[in-house]
Write a protein that holds these residues in place. Structure first.
Motif, PDB file in Angstrom:
ATOM      1  N   ASP A 161      34.515  48.537  44.824  1.00 19.85           N
ATOM      2  CA  ASP A 161      35.792  49.023  44.274  1.00 19.85           C
ATOM      3  C   ASP A 161      36.913  48.025  44.535  1.00 19.85           C
ATOM      4  N   LYS A 162      36.935  47.455  45.742  1.00 15.45           N
ATOM      5  CA  LYS A 162      37.968  46.468  46.092  1.00 15.45           C
ATOM      6  C   LYS A 162      37.874  45.235  45.194  1.00 15.45           C
ATOM      7  N   PHE A 163      36.657  44.732  45.035  1.00 15.56           N
ATOM      8  CA  PHE A 163      36.450  43.536  44.220  1.00 15.56           C
ATOM      9  C   PHE A 163      36.833  43.811  42.765  1.00 15.56           C
ATOM     10  N   ASP A 164      36.378  44.955  42.232  1.00 13.86           N
ATOM     11  CA  ASP A 164      36.675  45.297  40.833  1.00 13.86           C
ATOM     12  C   ASP A 164      38.173  45.448  40.614  1.00 13.86           C
ATOM     13  N   GLU A 165      38.829  46.029  41.609  1.00 14.50           N
ATOM     14  CA  GLU A 165      40.286  46.206  41.544  1.00 14.50           C
ATOM     15  C   GLU A 165      41.000  44.864  41.411  1.00 14.50           C
ATOM     16  N   MET A 166      40.470  43.856  42.108  1.00 11.47           N
ATOM     17  CA  MET A 166      41.076  42.527  42.114  1.00 11.47           C
ATOM     18  C   MET A 166      40.508  41.622  41.025  1.00 11.47           C
ATOM     19  N   GLY A 167      39.558  42.145  40.252  1.00  9.82           N
ATOM     20  CA  GLY A 167      38.969  41.348  39.182  1.00  9.82           C
ATOM     21  C   GLY A 167      38.075  40.231  39.694  1.00  9.82           C
ATOM     22  N   ILE A 168      37.358  40.509  40.799  1.00 16.09           N
ATOM     23  CA  ILE A 168      36.510  39.495  41.441  1.00 16.09           C
ATOM     24  C   ILE A 168      35.048  39.919  41.343  1.00 16.09           C
ATOM     25  N   THR A 169      34.169  38.948  41.129  1.00 20.00           N
ATOM     26  CA  THR A 169      32.730  39.187  41.217  1.00 20.00           C
ATOM     27  C   THR A 169      32.143  38.165  42.184  1.00 20.00           C
ATOM     28  N   PRO A 170      30.937  38.375  42.671  1.00 21.21           N
ATOM     29  CA  PRO A 170      30.313  37.398  43.570  1.00 21.21           C
ATOM     30  C   PRO A 170      30.218  35.998  42.967  1.00 21.21           C
ATOM     31  N   ASP A 171      30.142  35.907  41.641  1.00 20.03           N
ATOM     32  CA  ASP A 171      30.046  34.594  40.985  1.00 20.03           C
ATOM     33  C   ASP A 171      31.312  33.766  41.141  1.00 20.03           C
ATOM     34  N   ASP A 172      32.414  34.409  41.541  1.00 16.45           N
ATOM     35  CA  ASP A 172      33.675  33.682  41.730  1.00 16.45           C
ATOM     36  C   ASP A 172      33.696  32.874  43.022  1.00 16.45           C
ATOM     37  N   ILE A 173      32.713  33.082  43.893  1.00 15.41           N
ATOM     38  CA  ILE A 173      32.674  32.365  45.167  1.00 15.41           C
ATOM     39  C   ILE A 173      31.769  31.149  45.016  1.00 15.41           C
ATOM     40  N   GLN A 174      32.371  30.001  44.776  1.00  9.05           N
ATOM     41  CA  GLN A 174      31.633  28.749  44.564  1.00  9.05           C
ATOM     42  C   GLN A 174      31.974  27.688  45.608  1.00  9.05           C
TER      43      GLN A 174
END
Length: 431
Positions: free
Chosen positions: A38-51
């Motif tokens: 929920d926190k990630f979705d709220e911020m528009g983040i997915t695991p793929d954003d961590i590079q």
């Protein structure tokens, strides 16, 4: 001695390991923890954003209240059938922050404490006197199991019973002391009564001290009075317990086991990440935990980070000794005490008002916690029996819910001094 070669690896190799593990843990919490998804979705983040490691700044912070809000197992990423150990801290109404460990997590915990032990050249021939508290707190059992796995002899003395502890240290020939620094000084103060040459009766050569903020003067005094090498250990239950970092005897600061715990320093007010060498709040991300992985946990502890290699050969980032807190938490004899928790207990007790003062002082080398509370107007202060009954109820509630021993004093209504209409809530005479 260095236990694991990763501790002296070059920075490029360390960061490669950290990035791979960070990516894994971000995927883990996103897929297995509704809170983080929920926190990630709220911020528009997915695991793929961590590079890259810098991308960790895109992730949300986690606070202690988040653990309380998800009591008891809402942040766990494994079924309870895989949890082999539960620890917890105190809670306001008996609802503590709960942490869990898989067998893998226990292996990690044992390893990081073993790394600490190796800093003191500890071996299976050592006899470890463990003066940390046992039970739901992580201190006692954390040191206990790692020492036992090393093959050392462990004396599970726990806290209190000073005279008995001194007898055991002397008679059993303890070579390593694990305790809070203030308790170590208290032990020495009592031992001195045996005579000025008391130290000759003990074989202690090194000690592992932590669980409370410690000044340089106190560290030197402990080392001097016991004539031992002083090793400072830092940890917190939400991350793993003791063993997050430990000092060596060659340089400044405590080596963070950063292949398991990724550190950042932030401005406690803005949340902005600060460069090495600047003072701020320590934030930790667990990158190998399975049962309770935590993303960017705000520890509340104020410190600095340094990355220059140490003379001991370790290349892990070092944190300076914690100098204070970013919040209002008090640490009393190694136990975390939040005034808001104390206030909650008071608010749920009949016969007293919410006007109170928390007074922390020293009795010898030990902390002494006192709480002064005004009775409400419905109580006749001369009714000694009733006032005493309320006092005992408060002391029982504080011990039962928060695990703290406090001396409660009840005073008449409006007798606590106020400034601009408000009572000064905390008086820390230790400072």
């Amino acid at each position: 001695m260095i236990y694991n070669k990763i501790e002296s690896a070059n920075r490029e190799d360390i960061e490669k390991i950290q990035l791979n593990r960070l990516k894994d843990v971000v995927k883990r919490v996103y897929n297995l923890t509704p809170f983080y998804k929920d926190k990630f979705d709220e911020m528009g983040i997915t695991p793929d954003d961590i590079q890259s490691l810098d991308d960790i700044q895109k992730l949300p912070f986690t606070k202690k209240q988040d653990l309380r809000n998800n009591y008891p197992f809402g942040l766990f990423t494994v079924p309870m059938s895989e949890v082999v150990r539960i620890h917890s801290s105190s809670g306001t109404t008996g609802k503590p922050t709960v942490v869990g460990y898989t067998a893998h997590d226990m292996d990690v915990w044992n390893e990081v404490i073993t790394r600490c032990f190796y800093m003191a050249d500890m071996t299976s021939k050592d006899i470890v006197h463990n003066g940390y508290g046992y039970g739901l707190f992580t201190g006692g059992l954390g040191f206990h199991e790692a020492a036992q796995k090393m093959g050392a002899t462990i004396i599970p003395a726990s806290g209190g019973f000073t005279q008995r502890q001194l007898m055991l240290m002397k008679d059993f020939g303890a070579t390593i002391l694990c305790a809070t620094p203030s308790f170590a000084l208290h032990l020495a103060e009592i031992a001195r009564k045996e005579g000025p040459e008391f130290r000759k009766e003990y074989q202690v050569r090194a000690g592992f001290f932590g669980a409370e903020p410690t000044s340089e003067g106190l560290r030197k005094e402990v080392a001097k009075v016991w004539d031992i090498d002083y090793y400072e250990v830092y940890g917190l239950s939400e991350i793993i317990g003791p063993g997050v970092s430990c000092s060596c005897n060659k340089g400044l600061g405590l080596h963070i086991n950063e292949d398991h715990f990724y550190p950042e320093i932030i401005d406690p007010k803005t949340g902005e990440v600060l460069p090495d060498g600047e003072e701020g709040e320590l934030v930790l991300t667990t990158i190998t935990k399975q049962a309770l992985p935590i993303i960017r946990y705000r520890t509340g502890d104020i410190t600095k980070l340094h990355r220059e290699p140490c003379a001991c050969g370790r290349t892990f980032v070092r944190m300076e000794s914690v100098i204070g807190r970013a919040d209002d938490m008090l640490i009393v004899n190694g136990v975390n005490v939040f005034p808001s928790q104390v206030e909650h207990v008071i608010a749920n007790t009949e016969g007293v008002t919410i006007n109170y003062q928390i007074i922390v002082d020293k009795k010898g080398y030990l902390d002494k916690l006192g709480i002064v509370i005004e009775v409400d107007d419905s109580i006749e202060f001369n009714d000694v029996e009733r006032v005493e009954k309320i006092k005992k109820e408060l002391q029982h509630s504080l011990l039962n819910n928060l695990y703290i021993n406090a001396v409660v004093n009840l005073v008449e209504s409006k007798s606590i001094e106020r400034s601009m209409g408000k009572a000064q809530r905390i008086i820390d005479k230790r400072k």
